[in-house]
Design a protein around this motif. Structure first.
Motif, short mmCIF file in Angstrom:
data_model
loop_
_atom_site.label_atom_id
_atom_site.label_comp_id
_atom_site.label_asym_id
_atom_site.label_seq_id
_atom_site.Cartn_x
_atom_site.Cartn_y
_atom_site.Cartn_z
N MET A 19 36.26 48.50 33.44
CA MET A 19 35.72 47.33 34.12
C MET A 19 36.31 47.21 35.53
O MET A 19 37.52 47.32 35.70
CB MET A 19 36.01 46.06 33.33
CG MET A 19 35.30 46.02 32.00
SD MET A 19 35.61 44.51 31.08
CE MET A 19 34.76 43.32 32.10
N LEU A 20 35.44 46.97 36.48
CA LEU A 20 35.84 46.74 37.87
C LEU A 20 36.00 45.25 38.08
O LEU A 20 35.12 44.47 37.71
CB LEU A 20 34.77 47.30 38.82
CG LEU A 20 34.99 47.11 40.31
CD1 LEU A 20 36.23 47.87 40.77
CD2 LEU A 20 33.76 47.57 41.07
N GLY A 21 37.11 44.85 38.65
CA GLY A 21 37.34 43.42 38.89
C GLY A 21 38.58 43.22 39.73
O GLY A 21 38.98 44.10 40.49
N ASP A 26 44.52 38.70 42.68
CA ASP A 26 43.32 39.00 43.48
C ASP A 26 43.32 40.42 44.05
O ASP A 26 42.70 40.69 45.06
CB ASP A 26 43.13 37.96 44.59
CG ASP A 26 41.67 37.81 44.97
OD1 ASP A 26 40.80 38.01 44.10
OD2 ASP A 26 41.39 37.50 46.15
N GLN A 27 44.04 41.33 43.38
CA GLN A 27 44.01 42.72 43.78
C GLN A 27 42.84 43.40 43.06
O GLN A 27 42.68 43.21 41.85
CB GLN A 27 45.31 43.44 43.41
CG GLN A 27 46.50 43.02 44.21
CD GLN A 27 47.73 43.81 43.81
OE1 GLN A 27 48.29 43.55 42.76
NE2 GLN A 27 48.10 44.75 44.63
N PRO A 28 42.05 44.19 43.79
CA PRO A 28 40.97 44.92 43.12
C PRO A 28 41.57 45.90 42.12
O PRO A 28 42.61 46.51 42.38
CB PRO A 28 40.24 45.64 44.26
CG PRO A 28 41.14 45.57 45.44
CD PRO A 28 42.12 44.49 45.22
N GLU A 29 40.91 46.03 40.97
CA GLU A 29 41.43 46.92 39.94
C GLU A 29 40.31 47.46 39.07
O GLU A 29 39.21 46.91 39.02
CB GLU A 29 42.44 46.20 39.04
CG GLU A 29 41.81 45.17 38.13
CD GLU A 29 42.79 44.54 37.16
OE1 GLU A 29 44.01 44.77 37.25
OE2 GLU A 29 42.32 43.78 36.29
N ILE A 30 40.63 48.55 38.40
CA ILE A 30 39.80 49.06 37.32
C ILE A 30 40.67 48.97 36.07
O ILE A 30 41.77 49.52 36.03
CB ILE A 30 39.35 50.51 37.55
CG1 ILE A 30 38.50 50.59 38.83
CG2 ILE A 30 38.56 51.03 36.34
CD1 ILE A 30 38.14 52.01 39.23
N ARG A 31 40.19 48.25 35.08
CA ARG A 31 40.92 48.06 33.82
C ARG A 31 40.18 48.84 32.74
O ARG A 31 38.97 48.79 32.62
CB ARG A 31 40.99 46.58 33.47
CG ARG A 31 41.92 46.30 32.31
CD ARG A 31 42.33 44.86 32.25
NE ARG A 31 43.12 44.45 33.40
CZ ARG A 31 44.45 44.52 33.47
NH1 ARG A 31 45.13 44.99 32.46
NH2 ARG A 31 45.08 44.11 34.54
N PHE A 32 40.96 49.60 31.97
CA PHE A 32 40.43 50.42 30.89
C PHE A 32 40.81 49.80 29.55
O PHE A 32 41.96 49.43 29.35
CB PHE A 32 41.00 51.84 30.97
CG PHE A 32 40.61 52.56 32.23
CD1 PHE A 32 39.46 53.32 32.27
CD2 PHE A 32 41.40 52.47 33.37
CE1 PHE A 32 39.09 53.99 33.43
CE2 PHE A 32 41.05 53.13 34.52
CZ PHE A 32 39.89 53.89 34.56
#
Length: 86
Positions: A19-21, A26-32
């Motif tokens: 998931m992109l969020g 408020d740091q952009p991240e990709i969570r798996f």
């Protein structure tokens, strides 16, 4: 055009969701997210700096994300689970 915010991969080890969020800072991240055998849903994340450049980098990585990348990002979660169930 709607931009996808999640990708689902059905792998040999199980389903992986990316998931992109943004994180709580408020740091952009990709969570798996993955569910290794013997454990509940586990997660890991990769974050970038909170800036236009960081957001662009996160988006680019997410756009190019493949099943192989998702497997690499969750490899340690599955390895840890297999140690617990031995």
């Amino acid at each position: 055009m709607n931009t996808p915010f999640a990708k689902v991969f059905d792998t040999a080890k199980g389903q992986i969701v990316a998931m992109l969020g943004c994180d709580e800072d408020d740091q952009p991240e990709i969570r798996f997210y993955a569910k290794p055998v013997g454990l509940g849903i586990c997660q890991s994340a990769v974050a970038w700096e909170s800036s236009d450049t960081g957001e662009a980098q996160a988006q680019k990585v997410f756009d190019e994300l493949t099943e192989e990348h998702a497997i690499a990002a969750t490899k340690q979660l599955f390895a840890f689970a297999s140690q617990l169930t031995e």
